[in-house]
Design a protein around this motif. Structure first.
Motif, PDB file in Angstrom:
ATOM      1  N   PHE A 238      -2.673  -3.731  -1.926  1.00 49.14           N
ATOM      2  CA  PHE A 238      -1.691  -2.950  -2.565  1.00 49.14           C
ATOM      3  C   PHE A 238      -1.417  -2.872  -4.118  1.00 49.14           C
ATOM      4  O   PHE A 238      -0.882  -1.869  -4.694  1.00 49.14           O
ATOM      5  N   LYS A 239      -1.591  -4.102  -4.589  1.00 44.74           N
ATOM      6  CA  LYS A 239      -1.253  -4.222  -6.025  1.00 44.74           C
ATOM      7  C   LYS A 239      -2.414  -3.243  -6.806  1.00 44.74           C
ATOM      8  O   LYS A 239      -1.901  -2.514  -7.693  1.00 44.74           O
ATOM      9  N   GLU A 240      -3.673  -3.516  -6.340  1.00 40.56           N
ATOM     10  CA  GLU A 240      -4.690  -2.691  -6.887  1.00 40.56           C
ATOM     11  C   GLU A 240      -4.348  -1.069  -6.709  1.00 40.56           C
ATOM     12  O   GLU A 240      -4.734  -0.491  -7.643  1.00 40.56           O
ATOM     13  N   THR A 244      -3.936   1.506  -9.581  1.00 36.50           N
ATOM     14  CA  THR A 244      -4.838   2.740  -9.636  1.00 36.50           C
ATOM     15  C   THR A 244      -4.161   4.198  -9.619  1.00 36.50           C
ATOM     16  O   THR A 244      -4.374   5.098 -10.438  1.00 36.50           O
ATOM     17  N   LEU A 245      -3.344   4.384  -8.647  1.00 34.56           N
ATOM     18  CA  LEU A 245      -2.631   5.466  -8.101  1.00 34.56           C
ATOM     19  C   LEU A 245      -1.840   5.688  -9.567  1.00 34.56           C
ATOM     20  O   LEU A 245      -1.617   7.116  -9.908  1.00 34.56           O
ATOM     21  N   ALA A 246      -0.755   4.953  -9.828  1.00 32.57           N
ATOM     22  CA  ALA A 246       0.111   5.068 -10.814  1.00 32.57           C
ATOM     23  C   ALA A 246      -0.460   5.416 -12.171  1.00 32.57           C
ATOM     24  O   ALA A 246      -0.048   6.582 -12.776  1.00 32.57           O
ATOM     25  N   ASN A 247      -1.500   5.111 -12.554  1.00 25.43           N
ATOM     26  CA  ASN A 247      -2.528   5.267 -13.999  1.00 25.43           C
ATOM     27  C   ASN A 247      -3.065   6.661 -13.619  1.00 25.43           C
ATOM     28  O   ASN A 247      -3.099   7.462 -14.637  1.00 25.43           O
ATOM     29  N   ASP A 272      -0.810  -3.333   5.971  1.00 24.93           N
ATOM     30  CA  ASP A 272      -1.424  -2.675   6.916  1.00 24.93           C
ATOM     31  C   ASP A 272      -1.699  -1.314   6.792  1.00 24.93           C
ATOM     32  O   ASP A 272      -0.632  -0.430   6.177  1.00 24.93           O
ATOM     33  N   ILE A 273      -2.955  -0.473   7.061  1.00 22.25           N
ATOM     34  CA  ILE A 273      -3.059   0.818   6.950  1.00 22.25           C
ATOM     35  C   ILE A 273      -1.885   1.609   7.367  1.00 22.25           C
ATOM     36  O   ILE A 273      -1.584   2.741   6.886  1.00 22.25           O
ATOM     37  N   ASN A 274      -1.279   1.266   8.701  1.00 21.43           N
ATOM     38  CA  ASN A 274      -0.226   1.824   9.177  1.00 21.43           C
ATOM     39  C   ASN A 274       0.898   2.162   8.282  1.00 21.43           C
ATOM     40  O   ASN A 274       1.649   2.969   8.445  1.00 21.43           O
ATOM     41  N   SER A 275       1.336   1.345   7.289  1.00 23.88           N
ATOM     42  CA  SER A 275       2.115   1.190   6.436  1.00 23.88           C
ATOM     43  C   SER A 275       1.613   1.876   5.009  1.00 23.88           C
ATOM     44  O   SER A 275       2.558   2.625   4.205  1.00 23.88           O
ATOM     45  N   ALA A 276       0.331   1.479   4.945  1.00 23.36           N
ATOM     46  CA  ALA A 276      -0.195   2.236   3.190  1.00 23.36           C
ATOM     47  C   ALA A 276      -0.114   3.404   3.182  1.00 23.36           C
ATOM     48  O   ALA A 276       0.303   3.864   1.869  1.00 23.36           O
ATOM     49  N   ILE A 277      -0.609   4.060   4.044  1.00 20.75           N
ATOM     50  CA  ILE A 277      -0.750   5.685   3.940  1.00 20.75           C
ATOM     51  C   ILE A 277       0.616   6.286   3.626  1.00 20.75           C
ATOM     52  O   ILE A 277       1.020   7.075   2.582  1.00 20.75           O
ATOM     53  N   PRO A 278       1.867   6.214   4.628  1.00 20.53           N
ATOM     54  CA  PRO A 278       3.056   6.733   4.102  1.00 20.53           C
ATOM     55  C   PRO A 278       3.625   6.006   2.995  1.00 20.53           C
ATOM     56  O   PRO A 278       4.129   6.836   2.083  1.00 20.53           O
ATOM     57  N   LEU A 279       3.415   4.975   2.636  1.00 12.62           N
ATOM     58  CA  LEU A 279       4.108   4.332   1.321  1.00 12.62           C
ATOM     59  C   LEU A 279       3.223   5.093   0.213  1.00 12.62           C
ATOM     60  O   LEU A 279       4.012   5.229  -0.828  1.00 12.62           O
ATOM     61  N   GLY A 280       1.901   5.130   0.231  1.00 12.69           N
ATOM     62  CA  GLY A 280       1.196   5.720  -0.789  1.00 12.69           C
ATOM     63  C   GLY A 280       1.708   7.111  -1.257  1.00 12.69           C
ATOM     64  O   GLY A 280       1.920   7.467  -2.528  1.00 12.69           O
ATOM     65  N   LEU A 281       2.039   8.033  -0.057  1.00  9.28           N
ATOM     66  CA  LEU A 281       2.554   9.297  -0.458  1.00  9.28           C
ATOM     67  C   LEU A 281       3.798   9.240  -0.947  1.00  9.28           C
ATOM     68  O   LEU A 281       4.059  10.227  -1.839  1.00  9.28           O
ATOM     69  N   GLY A 308       6.851  -5.567  -3.726  1.00  7.76           N
ATOM     70  CA  GLY A 308       6.659  -7.252  -3.392  1.00  7.76           C
ATOM     71  C   GLY A 308       7.274  -7.353  -2.232  1.00  7.76           C
ATOM     72  O   GLY A 308       8.235  -6.476  -1.646  1.00  7.76           O
ATOM     73  N   LYS A 309       7.401  -8.580  -1.710  1.00  9.42           N
ATOM     74  CA  LYS A 309       8.010  -9.031  -0.659  1.00  9.42           C
ATOM     75  C   LYS A 309       9.240  -9.963  -0.771  1.00  9.42           C
ATOM     76  O   LYS A 309       9.183 -10.793  -1.409  1.00  9.42           O
ATOM     77  N   GLU A 310      10.414  -9.547  -0.168  1.00 12.28           N
ATOM     78  CA  GLU A 310      11.628 -10.468  -0.206  1.00 12.28           C
ATOM     79  C   GLU A 310      11.946 -10.986   1.017  1.00 12.28           C
ATOM     80  O   GLU A 310      12.372 -10.106   1.779  1.00 12.28           O
ATOM     81  N   GLU A 311      12.096 -12.004   1.267  1.00 11.34           N
ATOM     82  CA  GLU A 311      11.991 -12.743   2.774  1.00 11.34           C
ATOM     83  C   GLU A 311      11.162 -11.787   3.713  1.00 11.34           C
ATOM     84  O   GLU A 311       9.993 -12.049   3.562  1.00 11.34           O
ATOM     85  N   ASP A 312      11.764 -11.209   4.665  1.00  9.34           N
ATOM     86  CA  ASP A 312      10.783 -10.511   5.575  1.00  9.34           C
ATOM     87  C   ASP A 312      10.529  -9.175   5.400  1.00  9.34           C
ATOM     88  O   ASP A 312      10.177  -8.446   6.336  1.00  9.34           O
ATOM     89  N   GLU A 313      11.093  -8.660   4.187  1.00 12.53           N
ATOM     90  CA  GLU A 313      10.974  -7.049   3.857  1.00 12.53           C
ATOM     91  C   GLU A 313      10.211  -7.115   2.528  1.00 12.53           C
ATOM     92  O   GLU A 313      10.138  -7.570   1.816  1.00 12.53           O
TER      93      GLU A 313
END
Length: 372
Positions: A238-240, A244-247, A272-281, A308-313
């Motif tokens: 997700f860092k990559e 890419t998206l922000a630039n 995970d892809i299930n989280s990546a797509i909504p998070l990307g939008l 990033g990740k803080e504890e379990d979130e």
């Protein structure tokens, strides 16, 4: 017991020289004990001679008239001893003289049928026991061989199945990669069609709507492109992706980079892809909103993105030091399609959305990764 005037003894040993039966002894030799090796008789020198005696019987089948000196009731007694190998068992006879030994063996075989029967019974027992043991061991070896063959066949079959599964898994990965590739291509086609269609529009507001829809399609296409090129078909770097998206959005909306800066603070995490797509939008909408509305006119400033990740979130923050979100506007009830998408997609992630509007605008989304 054998009735003999000859002072003598007779005993049976196994093949290793261990005494298994004392069938005659009128000498009173306490040296002989069932279960102990014949080699233990007498002193150390006598024991070494007994070892040679047993070995010669094994090698020559019979040994005659060996002299042994034993201590009996504090007196030394010289004995003449002979031995024979019979069916892997050793018979040993002894007396005070060689003639007495011979007469004892003759008397034993010709006169004492009762004791001979006992000896034969002993020999028969041990021979039968030995043969039964051999048969049991043979069956065990046979069963072990069968089990080994079964195990070899099962291992061979398992190897074959593993190869088939590996081939199926490779085919599955190829198909999934192809699906991601085609989805990405279709989304890019949609983006291109929106771009072409917007060129026929005269109204700037309508063109802007088309551009935003085009960027939404690109943000989803970018995820499928990452998955298509990755060895992990379930998670993406997700860092990559954010970089890419922000630039891409920065080049689209910021005409003067010297006026508006972009700051990224992204941890190395896979999503995970299930989280990546909504998070990307969500990221697309919030970054677009800051670039379009935070710095009107010639106002300058900075847009910051951290993830990033803080504890379990997981925590995503998109902030700017611009004019801020209108204080009288409830972002949860606005008619803006972008903010409606952000609210809806945050709910899809089972996450929480928080707005801070004291110095510019900062949206914070916290969520736990969705299960498969």
């Amino acid at each position: 017991m054998l009735d003999s005037a000859v002072e003598s003894f007779g005993l049976a040993c196994d093949y290793n020289g261990k005494i298994i039966e004392i069938f005659y002894d009128n000498l009173g030799l306490g040296s002989f004990k069932i279960g102990e090796p014949f080699l233990k008789i007498g002193d150390e020198g006598c024991q070494e001679k007994a070892l040679d005696f047993i070995e010669k019987i094994k090698n020559q089948d019979a040994v005659y008239d060996w002299e042994f000196t034993l201590k009996l009731e504090d007196e030394l007694m010289g004995l003449h001893v002979s031995g024979f190998l019979v069916n892997q068992y050793i018979l040993i006879f002894g007396a005070k003289s060689a003639d007495d030994t011979f007469h004892f063996m003759e008397h034993l075989t010709q006169v004492n049928h009762e004791q001979t029967s006992v000896l034969r019974g002993v020999m028969k027992y041990f021979t039968t026991h030995f043969l039964e043991q051999e048969a049991k061991e043979a069956k065990i070896y046979e069963e072990l061989g069968r089990l080994n063959n079964d195990l070899t066949n099962a291992q061979r079959e398992l190897t074959k199945k593993n190869i088939q599964l590996e081939q199926l898994n490779q085919q599955k990965e190829m198909l999934i990669k192809e699906v991601h590739h085609r989805v990405k291509n279709n989304l890019m086609i949609i983006s291109s069609l929106l771009n072409l269609q917007s060129s026929y529009l005269k109204d700037e507001e309508s063109k802007e709507i088309f551009k935003e829809s085009q960027n939404r399609a690109k943000s989803m296409a970018l995820i499928h492109e990452r998955l298509y090129r990755s060895t992990d078909l379930k998670n993406i770097d997700f860092k990559e992706y954010i970089t890419t998206l922000a630039n891409d959005l920065y080049r689209t909306y910021v005409k003067d980079p010297s006026r508006i800066g972009l700051e990224l603070n992204i941890q190395e995490v896979n999503i995970d892809i299930n989280s990546a797509i909504p998070l990307g939008l969500i990221l697309n909408e919030l970054v677009t909103n800051s670039m379009k509305h935070a710095f009107p006119g010639d106002r300058g400033g900075k847009i910051s993105i951290s993830f990033g990740k803080e504890e379990d979130e997981f925590v995503l923050k998109v902030s700017d030091d611009g004019i801020g979100f209108p204080p009288d506007l409830d972002y949860t009830k606005t008619n803006s399609l972008g903010m409606q998408l952000v609210t809806s997609l945050t709910s899809q992630l089972n996450g929480k959305l928080k707005l801070e509007n004291s110095q510019g605008t900062q949206f914070t989304i916290t969520f736990k990764e969705l299960g498969v």
